[in-house]
Design an enzyme around this catalytic site. Structure first.
Site, short mmCIF file in Angstrom:
data_model
loop_
_atom_site.label_atom_id
_atom_site.label_comp_id
_atom_site.label_asym_id
_atom_site.label_seq_id
_atom_site.Cartn_x
_atom_site.Cartn_y
_atom_site.Cartn_z
N CYS A 159 7.54 -37.59 -8.09
CA CYS A 159 6.19 -38.12 -8.26
C CYS A 159 5.40 -38.08 -6.97
O CYS A 159 4.35 -38.68 -6.85
CB CYS A 159 6.22 -39.53 -8.84
SG CYS A 159 7.03 -40.71 -7.75
N LYS A 199 0.83 -1.20 0.00
CA LYS A 199 0.00 0.00 0.00
C LYS A 199 0.87 1.26 0.00
O LYS A 199 0.65 2.18 -0.79
CB LYS A 199 -0.92 -0.03 1.23
CG LYS A 199 -2.10 0.90 1.14
CD LYS A 199 -2.99 0.74 2.37
CE LYS A 199 -3.81 -0.53 2.32
NZ LYS A 199 -4.48 -0.85 3.59
N SER A 221 13.18 -41.25 -9.32
CA SER A 221 11.97 -40.45 -9.16
C SER A 221 11.81 -40.20 -7.67
O SER A 221 11.77 -41.13 -6.87
CB SER A 221 10.77 -41.21 -9.71
OG SER A 221 9.61 -40.43 -9.53
N MET A 233 -5.11 -5.97 11.15
CA MET A 233 -5.82 -4.73 11.39
C MET A 233 -5.85 -3.94 10.09
O MET A 233 -4.84 -3.84 9.41
CB MET A 233 -5.10 -3.92 12.44
CG MET A 233 -5.97 -2.85 13.02
SD MET A 233 -4.99 -1.52 13.69
CE MET A 233 -4.83 -0.50 12.23
N TYR A 287 11.73 -33.92 -14.93
CA TYR A 287 10.28 -33.79 -14.99
C TYR A 287 9.66 -33.77 -13.61
O TYR A 287 10.27 -34.18 -12.63
CB TYR A 287 9.65 -34.92 -15.84
CG TYR A 287 9.77 -36.30 -15.23
CD1 TYR A 287 8.84 -36.76 -14.31
CD2 TYR A 287 10.83 -37.14 -15.57
CE1 TYR A 287 8.95 -38.02 -13.74
CE2 TYR A 287 10.95 -38.40 -15.00
CZ TYR A 287 10.00 -38.83 -14.08
OH TYR A 287 10.12 -40.06 -13.51
N HIS A 296 -6.61 -40.79 2.63
CA HIS A 296 -6.88 -41.62 1.46
C HIS A 296 -7.90 -40.94 0.55
O HIS A 296 -7.69 -40.79 -0.65
CB HIS A 296 -7.38 -42.99 1.90
CG HIS A 296 -7.74 -43.89 0.75
ND1 HIS A 296 -9.01 -43.98 0.25
CD2 HIS A 296 -6.96 -44.67 -0.03
CE1 HIS A 296 -9.02 -44.82 -0.76
NE2 HIS A 296 -7.78 -45.26 -0.96
N ARG A 312 -3.33 2.88 8.48
CA ARG A 312 -3.66 1.60 7.84
C ARG A 312 -2.44 0.70 7.75
O ARG A 312 -1.33 1.18 7.52
CB ARG A 312 -4.18 1.85 6.40
CG ARG A 312 -5.36 2.76 6.37
CD ARG A 312 -5.64 3.17 4.93
NE ARG A 312 -6.87 2.61 4.45
CZ ARG A 312 -7.33 2.81 3.22
NH1 ARG A 312 -6.65 3.50 2.33
NH2 ARG A 312 -8.48 2.30 2.87
#
Lengths: 877, 877
Positions: free
Chosen positions: B830, B23, B763, B104, B850, B455, B93
């Site tokens: 993975c 801000k 992996s 606040m 990947y 699960h 503010r």
């Protein structure tokens, strides 16, 4: 130059043990020393490895080397292989770098066939001897090399004896032996679908292969695993000209030790048999004579043997275990090696050799196997009594020592009877923390379930109490206990050998441990002189602490506060604390526990004098303290004045899928800081009490378990320090304490540099660290580790020996990171590994400050620490 | 030079966001741009950190800086603080680096007291306005700064209105306001035991403190944790001269977006209220006007606002969200920031800004929050229908999307009704693997128990099915289900919002996802252009694989073979395999499973075209497949033709203390190599079938789970290769396959150089790796992690975002070690983290090949991967 795979004895020496195996190297060394050794050659351990590389084949170049060595042997001996005129016979024996029972041992008389046996008979003018040798050879070759069951041959001998109406082999004559040779050859043919090999060279190569093959048999693999022998070492094969102890009454064979291997007394010890071949001495068919009788039978040979024993002892600077054969009056040495000995003998010999100037103190320390010391610290069975006893079942040798007493089935009964001075042995399906007092009251513990690291085993080792665990022959069916099928009732006689795992259903006399003898004291004094590592103890109560101090512990490395919670007078307050619904209720329950915890610590501080005491805060998941059966819950609910349903709900809510990875350790203190507060008050309060009463300033070390992030440690440390600092300030005393952490979670090791900012010491909890680094729990791993050993995926039990590659990497990382942040950080280990000699060596080499182990492992750890520093001296020692 | 803690707006700019907060930086920037901004100053985020360092105090030097800034503001404004003649009033503010609801927000009208209120009344010639402002200030200050409950003030207003017989605040006159001021002051005094502070400087400092304090309130902490905002960032405080929207009908206040934040349409969007102060717009008491009406009310201001909106948008190159106030006809800008928008708007705005030349494609990609895309991929509730619906309970927003249908309580019923084309929602205490088919048949899943990684949650996310998990308001008591106290029966209407966790007991209209729109396609095409990481999918069946391909998956990174085992037609064979007592029996059962497994793989290969498919071999502990209740055991025993007692014994023998650390993963294949053999035959057999039928050569990647030692991998790999190579040779086809491993055990990461010798790919199974590295199981951690967040020990859920310090260290180590041994090793992830944008950025930066995630996360992962490479371009892309 191509690798040499075969060495004549005269080409080798004792330093070539790795290549020639122990037996081969020593035969070479004895040859070098000019001792009467029948000549021969050694096929190296590298040839063994090559055999496995070549898909279990001996390749042509190695075969050629063997044949060349054989030719030379023919020249040296003046005999010739396969020559009926003057046949060369050889023995073929395995010989690894380390002595290895379980492997193929010996084939004698190789070189005999249908022709050479005739020559041998003629040469020795002893047909019976020749054919007896031949039938023995066929039998050994068939059994050992060709794996034809032994009993088939034994049955043939028995059949012949029955037919002739005689009882002893010796009653069979030359013709009988000839017949046996024929029968044996036909057994061979029936089983192998081919004739018994007449080509002696084929026999030889097959025998060498059999030795190599035996390196990988199951028994050898088990032995290697138990004794830390890597499979890559391989075995050598010794091919040696036969000499015959069975050529009549001027011949004989025997074994001798340069000192008494049982007591260490400096006198030639051993036994021999006249007119016998090797295996007869150990076979137990004829009773051998004491070696001293050889002085009467053949003074010259006896004196020569004695002189050789002294010479070898001096040369090797260690007690020797020798094999000899006397052929027609002439002494031949077949083997020498450093003799195995009892713990008692080991320390006496070590001390004596130092006195005799043969060994330095350091060398003497290195000559003792630390693990052996265990036997000196626990009661043992009286040897004569044991001989008469009958083993009815076996289990795992979980905690050493001998126990005898009356069977009890519950911890309560154990306590009741022990209070009446009865000796009891606790027999359980498995034990749990509530059984602790009953276990302490028992002479020994026997369980049907659980491995070497089960609750029973771990606690028993900690207490120094004999334990046999996981005996599948102990069964509980419908409340009835049977051992090996026999029903056992309370009060029945039982004895356990925790060093062998043997179980007896009778009382056997025990003799107490002797730890006060002069030699033991001498050795222990030397350990302090040479070790760099401190040795602390894991002790949860004053009794254990006092035991450990007696054994030379230099502090408490791990005091597990939770064990104190299980005692009958406090478990109720513990349970109140757990089921508390508000902080206030929890604090109320903790207030009841505080004076009890404090008195525990006062007791331990007193036992430890000014030595440091490391106290680990509450660690296990809370549900371990709760009752689980409906009946137990009912009783407790009444005591706690809540409904069984409420209590059940609390118990259920504390259930965890993976308790090992659950709400425990410092996680408890994060959720319930009031527990850490109470424990701090007890630790510091006890120190203040001691200071005021005895004027002694103890330095407690508070250890926060299961830390994985520095912020966790910081949070709990803040609770500890705020509580402690205020108490100390109020007391006006100059009490100092440390706050440190266990490194037992991989993440803590990975982030140890951050953690060291807050931790004044690290203590490696290698039990949990091993479980989490490997990703298996020791309670569950039993199900598959056997397969891992069988398939040679693991050669070691990572819970017994620190996994130096994986877990060790984390430990090293944590040591380096920890020191980089806090150069004076104290580094210790308090897992079960702290009492394992090879792990202690690793700890020494990694630069740890101390190891901590159960009281009864302290002397072992001291010796292992001294050995480690002798091998690899630490600069700042 | 000493650090500067306070900046006038004109001293700052947009780049100083870290110091001035969002801000403050934007107010400074607007000032720099010459826009009409009421002047003021910003107390920096560093001052906030200093406040915490100083034990929650603002130190004197910072106070002095604030006072100096205030003086300058007085000069600029020509007004003066506390001066009744011409009082300066300010707003205070908060403003953190990132937008942070929960803290606040605002105090208006600060500067009023008993004297200045009189001056304000005189100056504005509006006594009611002045006293209304004063009473609002007292109320806000009391509530926000002094934490006096708001309702006490509201009750006083209500009492006055009742007394006067009026309904609206606006009906209260100046005298009423004066009375309220007195009442409010007395409420203040009663609560704080002191008078309402009249010193405006004290008011200011207290207000600044309140902002700092609110940085650490629970709501802010929760928000930070959810949004990855570190607590060390701190908040700034903006002090700004008041302008008044409530000075009559020529005044007003409002919010505006430079484009429609819901659709992205390029038109000024917003609402405003005449004669109102800030809070009135959002309070909902009066209905605000659409911004377009401002053109009628005040054309000049409207045009100016429009122009400013365009200017700011061009300046910031992003859609702006602005606050403005009109004081007596004159427009003031109070705030601007990049506007929050729906997913749909986000992609439209991004595409439009590129078309307009304001953004490059890369910048456009960076402007979209990847997590937001989720909303575009799942059905959503119709917005109008949703407004009328009533939330009756909430749970965890476990898997996004909206679902509506009939309640069913069992997986069987779900399947039955779904087969009849009924839409059903499965409501369960918790789900287990047997429920899979029923879950797939349901529109949504609601569970009473289980967290974000239960699960139900994991499977639902994988399926892209809406799921609300762990709702404590869902109860099952004696077989009766209640939701928030209401009894719910099968067939009752229910709707779930898996993106918010809301539960409705009614049907709500849903609208399908639109993934085909042009802008979405454009964005997805850009991701492929800019990302370096491949994005694969976790898919266990052809349906998931096909979904993922539609979303752009470049292969299967994880196909869990065990999920296939639970299907109704094969679970019996699976159970036969498990209880088999001999290898032969086990092979018989496996033979039944083989064709089924093979057909699974055929389906997946077909769905994936020529893309690589990584198949993980059987992983979970076997007992997961077994029945556990007595009734289930009875049924199965009958089917298996064994006694229930026998079956019970097998089930018991498979019990594990810590299943997570038990007999699973490659350990199963070590014990039962025949399982790995069967799976290999299915994998390779399917490839052969595809090759023969479709002429397509697939390249399966076989992944061995839970490896901790290279020898484990080697053992299983040998089984795989022997089986596969023979099949391929027999087929005469040129089929290639790879064998690799999961790195999910710390030891595997530590010894990854050894493991890479045997593994063609790694992996990272970050779920298990996280559990073992931290030493807690995600099933159990729920019990204590809440405390960890509360106590700020953890700021992140390590199961949602990769723990880069600890777990990440192991991943980096494994990548480096792996590559050092095998430079072309494929590296993937993975675990659940594969779909988390911040974790994907980590994977990119660590050099992985990947990531693999559930099908519905593929677009998110693609965008995150593109963003990561735009921020930190990979050389070899």
């Amino acid at each position: 130059m191509a690798k040499k795979f075969v060495y004549a004895f005269k080409e080798g020496n004792a330093k070539m043990r790795n290549l020639l195996g122990g037996k081969g190297a020593n035969l070479a060394e004895m040859t070098r020393l000019g001792l009467p050794v029948p000549q021969g050659f050694t096929v190296t351990t590298e040839a063994c490895n090559q055999y496995y590389k070549d898909d279990r084949q001996i390749n042509d170049s190695i075969k050629a080397e063997i044949m060349k060595a054989l030719e030379k042997l023919e020249k040296v001996s003046g005999k010739s292989f396969g020559n009926p005129e003057n046949p060369l016979l050889v023995s073929v024996r395995s010989g690894a770098r380390a002595s290895m029972p379980g492997m193929m041992d010996t084939i004698l008389n190789l070189g005999l066939n249908d022709e050479t046996v005739v020559g041998l008979a003629k040469l020795t003018e002893n047909e019976r001897f020749a054919y007896d040798s031949y039938r023995r050879f066929i039998q050994m070759f068939s059994d050992v090399v060709m794996e034809i069951p032994k009993h088939k041959f034994e049955e043939a001998i028995d059949a012949l004896k029955t037919k002739k109406g005689v009882k002893l082999d010796i009653e069979l004559d030359a013709n009988d032996m000839k017949k046996l040779v024929e029968t044996f050859k036909s057994i061979y043919k029936k089983n192998k679908k081919e004739d018994f090999p007449q080509d002696n060279r084929v026999q030889l190569i097959e025998a060498v292969k059999a030795v190599f093959r035996s390196w990988d048999n199951p028994r050898a693999n088990v032995y290697r695993r138990m004794n830390d022998i890597p499979s890559i070492w391989g075995t050598a094969v010794n091919v040696q000209m036969m000499v015959f102890g069975n050529m009549g009454v001027t011949s004989g064979t025997g074994v001798a030790f340069s000192r008494n291997p049982s007591t260490g007394e400096n006198v030639l010890y051993g036994e021999y048999l006249l007119n016998a071949q090797g295996e007869d001495v150990v076979a137990g068919i004829r009773t051998p004579e004491d070696i001293s009788k050889l002085a009467e039978d053949n003074k010259e040979a006896f004196d020569k043997l004695n002189a050789i024993a002294k010479k070898l002892e001096k040369h090797y600077r260690d007690m020797q275990d020798m094999e000899f054969t006397i052929e027609r009056g002439k002494l031949y040495m077949l083997q020498t090696r450093n003799g195995k000995r009892t713990a008692q003998a080991a320390i006496k010999v070590a001390c004596d050799l130092v006195k005799e100037g043969l060994l330095s103190e350091q060398q003497a320390l290195l000559s003792i196997d630390p693990k052996q010391l265990d036997a000196l610290l626990h009661p043992q069975f009286d040897k004569d009594a044991l001989k008469k006893a009958k083993v009815v079942a076996t289990g795992l040798a979980a905690s050493p020592g001998a126990a005898t007493g009356k069977v009890v089935f519950t911890a309560e009964r154990a306590k009741e009877l022990a209070a009446k001075k009865e000796k009891v042995v606790l027999v359980r399906l498995e034990t749990s923390p509530e059984d602790i007092e009953g276990m302490a009251a028992s002479q020994g513990i026997l369980t049907a379930r659980g491995g070497m690291t089960s609750h029973a085993a771990v606690v028993a080792r900690g207490m120094g109490t004999c334990c046999v665990s996981g005996s599948s022959e102990v069964k509980f069916t419908n409340g009835v206990c049977t051992i090996a099928g026999k029903t056992v009732k309370e009060g029945d006689a039982i004895s356990l050998d925790g060093s062998t795992g043997n179980i007896y259903l009778e009382n056997i006399k025990t003799v107490d441990a002797d730890t006060e003898s002069g030699d033991f004291g001498t050795i222990m004094a030397w350990t302090n002189k040479y070790k760099a590592l401190s040795v602390r103890t894991n002790a949860d109560n004053p009794r254990d602490a006092a035991t450990a101090v007696k054994f030379g512990a230099e502090g408490v490395g791990l005091c597990r506060t939770e064990h104190m919670f299980f005692e009958a007078d406090r478990i109720l307050a513990v349970r109140e604390m757990i089921v508390a619904k508000t902080v206030e209720d929890r604090k109320k329950a903790l207030k009841k526990l505080e004076p009890m915890q404090k008195s525990d610590f006062v007791g331990i501080y007193k036992a430890m004098g000014e030595l440091p005491v490391t106290i680990r805060f509450l660690d296990p998941p809370l549900h371990e303290f709760l009752p689980h059966t409906e009946a137990e819950i009912k009783v407790l609910a009444k005591e706690l004045k809540i409904t069984p349903a409420e209590l059940s709900a609390t118990v259920d809510s504390l259930h965890e899928f993976n308790p090992m990875l659950g709400h425990r350790g410092c996680r408890l203190a994060v959720t319930y800081p009031e527990i850490a507060e109470m424990q701090t008050r007890a630790v510091i309060g006890a120190a203040i009490e001691i200071a005021k009463k005895d004027g002694k300033l103890v330095k407690p070390e508070i250890m926060i378990p299961l830390v994985g992030d520095v912020k966790e440690l910081k949070y709990v440390k803040n609770v500890v320090c705020e509580t402690a600092d205020k108490m100390i300030k109020d007391s006006g005393l100059d009490i100092h304490y440390k706050v440190g952490t266990m490194i037992e979670i991989p993440r803590a090791a990975l982030l140890s540099d951050e953690i060291a900012k807050e931790a004044e010491f690290f203590s490696f909890g290698t039990n949990d660290l091993t479980q989490m680094t490997y990703g298996f729990s020791r309670d569950d791993a039993g199900k598959f580790l056997a397969d891992y050993y069988d398939k040679k995926i693991f050669e070691q039990d990572p819970f017994a020996k620190v996994d130096q590659n994986g877990v060790g990497k984390l430990i090293k990382m944590a040591c380096e990171n920890g020191r980089s942040v806090r150069p004076d950080i104290k580094l210790g280990i308090c897992g079960e590994h702290g009492g394992d000699p090879s792990s202690i060596e690793f700890c020494h080499n990694t630069g740890l400050t101390y190891v901590s182990c159960s009281p009864f492992r302290v002397p072992i750890a001291r010796l292992a620490a001294a050995q480690a520093n002798i091998k690899n001296p630490r600069k700042n020692k």
